[in-house]
Every structure is written in C-alpha cells, then in structure tokens.
Motif scaffolding. Structure first.
Motif, short mmCIF file in Angstrom:
data_model
loop_
_atom_site.label_atom_id
_atom_site.label_comp_id
_atom_site.label_asym_id
_atom_site.label_seq_id
_atom_site.Cartn_x
_atom_site.Cartn_y
_atom_site.Cartn_z
N SER A 311 0.84 -1.19 0.00
CA SER A 311 0.00 0.00 0.00
C SER A 311 0.87 1.24 0.00
CB SER A 311 -0.93 0.01 1.22
OG SER A 311 -1.68 1.20 1.27
N ARG A 313 -0.18 3.83 1.52
CA ARG A 313 -0.66 4.54 2.71
C ARG A 313 0.06 4.01 3.95
NH1 ARG A 313 -7.17 4.37 1.33
NH2 ARG A 313 -6.91 4.51 -0.91
N LEU A 366 -3.24 9.51 8.03
CA LEU A 366 -2.81 8.51 7.07
C LEU A 366 -2.09 9.20 5.92
CD1 LEU A 366 -5.65 5.84 6.72
CD2 LEU A 366 -3.39 5.57 7.70
N SER A 369 -2.84 8.77 1.66
CA SER A 369 -4.25 8.52 1.41
C SER A 369 -4.90 9.79 0.87
CB SER A 369 -4.96 8.10 2.70
OG SER A 369 -6.37 8.11 2.54
N GLY A 372 -6.59 11.26 3.72
CA GLY A 372 -5.80 11.13 4.94
C GLY A 372 -6.04 12.23 5.95
N ASP A 375 -9.45 10.93 7.68
CA ASP A 375 -9.71 9.52 7.96
C ASP A 375 -9.91 9.26 9.45
OD1 ASP A 375 -9.72 8.55 5.39
OD2 ASP A 375 -7.56 8.24 5.31
N ILE A 493 -6.90 0.43 -1.98
CA ILE A 493 -5.72 0.17 -1.17
C ILE A 493 -4.93 -0.95 -1.82
CG2 ILE A 493 -4.91 -0.57 1.10
CD1 ILE A 493 -7.43 0.62 2.27
#
Length: 550
Positions: A311, A313, A366, A369, A372, A375, A493
């Motif tokens: 990922s 992230r 995050l 993201s 992010g 989140d 993701i």
C-alpha cells in the motif's frame, strides 16, 4: 451475532447450498434464543435491565430511527427526466459501500479487488458479509443497496440498545444519537464571518454523527457496538473478576479493526491510560489475555486481507495545531454544554475515552491517502459522541440549566433535521443541481446486467473510466470491472500491477477482440461490429454486448 456472520457467509460459499446453510443457521439461532431467553441490555453499574415502558421505552427511538432511514432513502436512485440522481453524498458514501458487497458476492471466496487482476480486496470488510448474506437469504434476491440499508437499520437498533446500556436514561441516548452536532452552524458562521484563528480547519474538518453512521456507515455502527461491549465487559471484569468477561471484552476489542479500524486507536489508548491509573483489575493478566487474543486476531485479519499488504498509505505522526479540538468544540456544542451543565465530576473511563478520541486525530493521520486529512477525525467523532452518553445526567438539571439544555438540544436536533429532510426536499422539488447523476438508460442497462449475467462476469464499462468518486458498475450492476478507472487508480488500497496499463491501452486502441478474450460483458453507447462480441440487450443508446470467445 455480528461476528458469526463472517463464517456463515463463507460457509454458504464453500458448501454451494446457501439455502441449506441458512436453514441450519436459523434453526441453531432459534434454539439458542429459546435456551437462553431474551432480556434488555443491562445499564452500566446496575443489577437489572432498564425499564421498558413510559419515557424509557426504546420503541420511541426505534421509530425515530426507522423514520430517519425512510426519509434519507428518498435520496437514493431518484429517476428524474432522462437521468437517475443520487442526492447528497449518497452516491459516494453509501454507493462505495454497496460496491464492497458486490465484490464480496462476486468473488469465489475471499474478496477480490474491484478491478480484475489487481489482487485481494484490502479493507475492513467483515461487516459487509451480513448484507451479502441477506441479499440472497433463503434463496431470495434483492439489490445489494437494499440489503445494506436493511442491515444498517438492524445494526442501528442494536446500537440504540447498546448506548442505553451505558447511558443514565433514554433522553441521553436520544441526545447522543439525534442531537450531538452543531457543525452546520459553525460552517455557516465560518462562511460569513471573519473568525481569524477560529476559522474552519482543513485537516480533521469532517465529523461523522452517530445518526449518519447508522444510516450510511453501518460498519462503523457495528464497531461502535463492539466498543460499548468492550467497556461493559471491562466494568464486569473489574466488579466480578470473571475470566469469561475479560475474554469476551478482549475478543470484542480485537474484532473492531475488521469493522472500522480507526476506532481501535482511541479505544486502546483509553484502556492503557485507565490501566496506568490503576483502574483495571489484575492489569498484567488483562494485558496478557488481550495480547494473545489481539495477536490471533491480527494474524486472521492479515490472512483475510483486512490489514497488511502492499500500500502507498501508512500511519504518520503530525500535530494538527489544534484543528480537531477546535472542530469538536464548535461542532459538538450540545454535548459539551449539557455535560458541563450536568456536572458529573467523578473520573470515569468515558472521560478518558473522550480525551483519547481528541488526542488520536490531533496527532495521527494517514499519509499517502487521498482522504488522509479526515480519515481519523470522521469516524472517531462518532465514538466521541457515544462516549458522552454516561455524562449527560439530565436528572441533575434544574432551573435555568434545564432551559439551557433544551436550547442546546434544539441546536443539535435542528442539524439532524436539516440532514434528514434535505433528501425528501430535493426529491419533491426535483432538484437537478445536487448530488450525482447518471443517464437513466445507462442505469437501466446496469440493472439488466445485474439480473441477466453471471455474478462472476467481468464488465468493461467505459462510462466509469473518468469517474473519481465511485464505480456505478459495482453499485448498480453489482459486477467487478475489467477496465481501470480513475477511482480504482486513486482510492483502492494496494498497488495495481503494471498489466492494468495494458488494458487501458487496449481500450484506447479499440482492440475489442483482445478485450473479448479477457472480459465477459461490454457496456457502451457506441455501435460495435466485431465477431468477438454479440449484442444481447439495448436500453436507449446503451448497448450490452457479451463476449463470444468464452
């Protein structure tokens, strides 16, 4: 029961006779209920269930929840002239969760990515096995969106009962569920007044109300129920010292990442702080049991694809300069105000949980993201609201404090009413400037694909290539896609393999014969002349083609 749906769902797939599995499961459930009996939830610290008549009757709140669901649902899939419109954020928020059900049902066992060939689906998807089971329960059939709404309603009722187990009375339950926020008023003021340092923040600016969670984000509501179970079992462990209560609480805590992973951070922090304050019975034993159960759950979640994997992230630490604190102070005025008016002064774990809910989004986000910045703040705000329930002791209010509390409740109820009533208003006025719209014939073509093609069919849908917000092929046709889209490239993701670029190149070069060797269904408004594709249905300008190569 929430946790039991995961093995139930996969057992139905493995056996290949879902109706038989459903029959056995229902028989077992009826037997268990008959053997154990039923009773209402026990209030934290009490010896019996709450009263079931008069102002404490939960049916009043159940009715309110059902009415709110019905009114908000008026914003979903609204035919309007030559288009179908999804008002508010329905198309994005609710629609993308419908897509999770679609990929669960279309995958042979463990869920695969929305995009064929992009590997396993990585998300906290356990909750969605419930509507995925309900969609064809006992051999029936309903759209995934309907199954998700009904599941959310059932879990919302469970959340009402769970909050009652920690709240002093039903009035407190009603406030935290229906009147906790004042963000609309804060946003209204910020858009018209020079607030200077108090202006709306860009990070941590989204707060999810429990009402919105119940209607749209049922997985988060299930995580809230599990969070309450953790706190109830902790209280019982401290009071009675039964190892069964400790184990049940640890299982509930370990299960939360499978439903809404962000909620586990403030809950863990609160439990650790409570332990450091000496408020947990036999802390080393409790910590050992939690570590073992958490380790097992982590291994299971990794194997299921809920956590881990490749990922872009990752968790990062950065102070938000008080953005979240500012947002919840002005965005949760009813809760802060009534809690201060009630003046519950003894320290409880709910005070610690509130502090933890503030600390986590303030320090964590995050990185990598696209969402992010919000989140953590979004869903943790719903847990923060629930944590206020035991602090709203309205029976202690008298004189001017009663009228101040009433004014704060009106503030919160007004916001909830605006949220709920916008959908029937948009529908009645036939508003065309709000939400997301797709061509009506395109929506009908997607519905035909859902009803007349195998669930495992891979669909080429160029309409969605540039869509960055959702994938209507998964929402309405309930089929996984072959052609990458802006959404799959941005939000999924994981790292899609390089072969995905080849598919885009094939489509751009109009190499439909090569595409027919890999995909099953093609949906397009353009006429197609190729022996590799056979026209099977038409809706206005939209044609549905089936591959002749397999």
């Amino acid at each position: 029961m929430i946790l039991a749906f995961v093995p139930w769902f996969f057992l139905r797939k493995a056996v290949g006779l879902p109706v038989v599995v459903d029959l056995v499961a229902v028989a077992i459930l009826i037997f268990v209920l008959w053997r154990t009996g039923t009773s209402g939830p026990r209030v934290l610290g009490s010896s019996g269930p709450p009263p079931s008549r008069g102002p404490e009757d939960p049916r009043y709140l159940f009715s309110g929840v059902a009415i709110a669901f019905a009114l908000v649902w008026l914003g979903w899939h609204v035919p309007l002239g030559n288009e179908v419109r999804f008002y508010g954020l329905f198309g994005i928020d609710f629609g993308n969760l419908v897509s999770v059900i679609s990929t669960l049902r279309a995958s042979p066992m463990l869920p695969l990515s929305y995009l064929d060939g992009a590997g396993p689906f990585r998300y906290h998807w356990l909750y969605f096995t419930i509507p995925a089971t309900l969609a064809d329960f006992f051999g029936g059939s309903m759209p995934n969106a309907t199954a998700l709404l009904l599941t959310n309603l059932l879990v919302a009722i469970l959340l009402v009962q769970s909050v009652r187990a920690i709240a002093p009375d039903m009035r407190a339950v009603a406030i935290v569920l229906f009147a906790p926020l004042s963000t609309y008023f804060y946003q209204f003021a910020a858009a018209r007044l020079p607030l200077g340092p108090l202006e709306l923040p860009t990070r941590n600016h989204l707060l999810l109300s429990p009402l919105n969670s119940m209607i749209v984000f049922g997985n988060n509501s299930a995580a809230l129920v599990l969070s309450i179970v953790v706190l109830l079992e902790l209280e019982r462990w401290n009071r009675d010292g039964r190892i069964r209560d400790l184990i049940l609480g640890c299982i509930a805590l370990a299960a939360i990442p499978g439903y809404s992973i962000t909620l586990v951070f403030p809950l863990l922090l609160a439990l650790l702080l409570w332990m450091l304050l000496g408020r947990v019975r036999k802390p080393f034993l409790a910590l050992a049991v939690a570590a073992v159960i958490g380790g097992v759950a982590g291994a299971i979640f990794y194997a299921l694809g809920v956590i881990g994997g490749e990922s872009t992230r990752h968790l990062a630490v950065a102070f938000d300069r008080g953005a979240f604190l500012k947002m919840i102070v002005f965005g949760m005025l009813p809760l802060w105000g009534i809690a201060l008016l009630a003046r519950r002064r003894e320290l409880t774990i709910f005070h610690v949980l509130i502090a933890s809910c503030i600390a986590v989004p303030t320090m964590l986000y995050l990185a990598g993201s696209p969402t992010g910045n919000v989140d953590f703040s979004m869903k943790i705000a719903s847990l923060l609201a629930i944590a206020f329930a035991p602090l709203l002791i309205l029976s202690q209010l008298a004189g001017w404090r009663v009228w101040a509390a009433v004014a704060l409740v009106v503030l919160g109820v007004t916001q909830s009413a605006v949220y709920v009533l916008q959908f029937p208003y948009y529908r009645a006025r036939r508003i065309t400037t709000n939400g997301v719209a797709i061509p009506r014939d395109y929506a009908k073509a997607l519905a035909w694909v859902r009803d007349h093609t195998p669930r495992t069919a891979l669909v080429v849908d160029p309409h969605e290539v540039a869509n960055r917000d959702e994938v209507f092929t998964l929402i309405l046709a309930e089929r996984r896609i072959w052609l990458p889209t802006a959404y799959t490239s941005t939000f999924l993701i994981g790292v899609p393999p390089p072969a995905m670029d080849r598919r885009t190149a094939l489509w751009r070069s109009s190499d439909v014969d090569a595409i027919a060797r890999e995909a099953d269904i093609l949906l397009t408004p353009d006429a197609l002349s190729s022996p590799s594709w056979r026209a099977v249905h038409r809706e206005g300008a939209w044609m549905v083609y089936r591959s002749t190569l397999h």
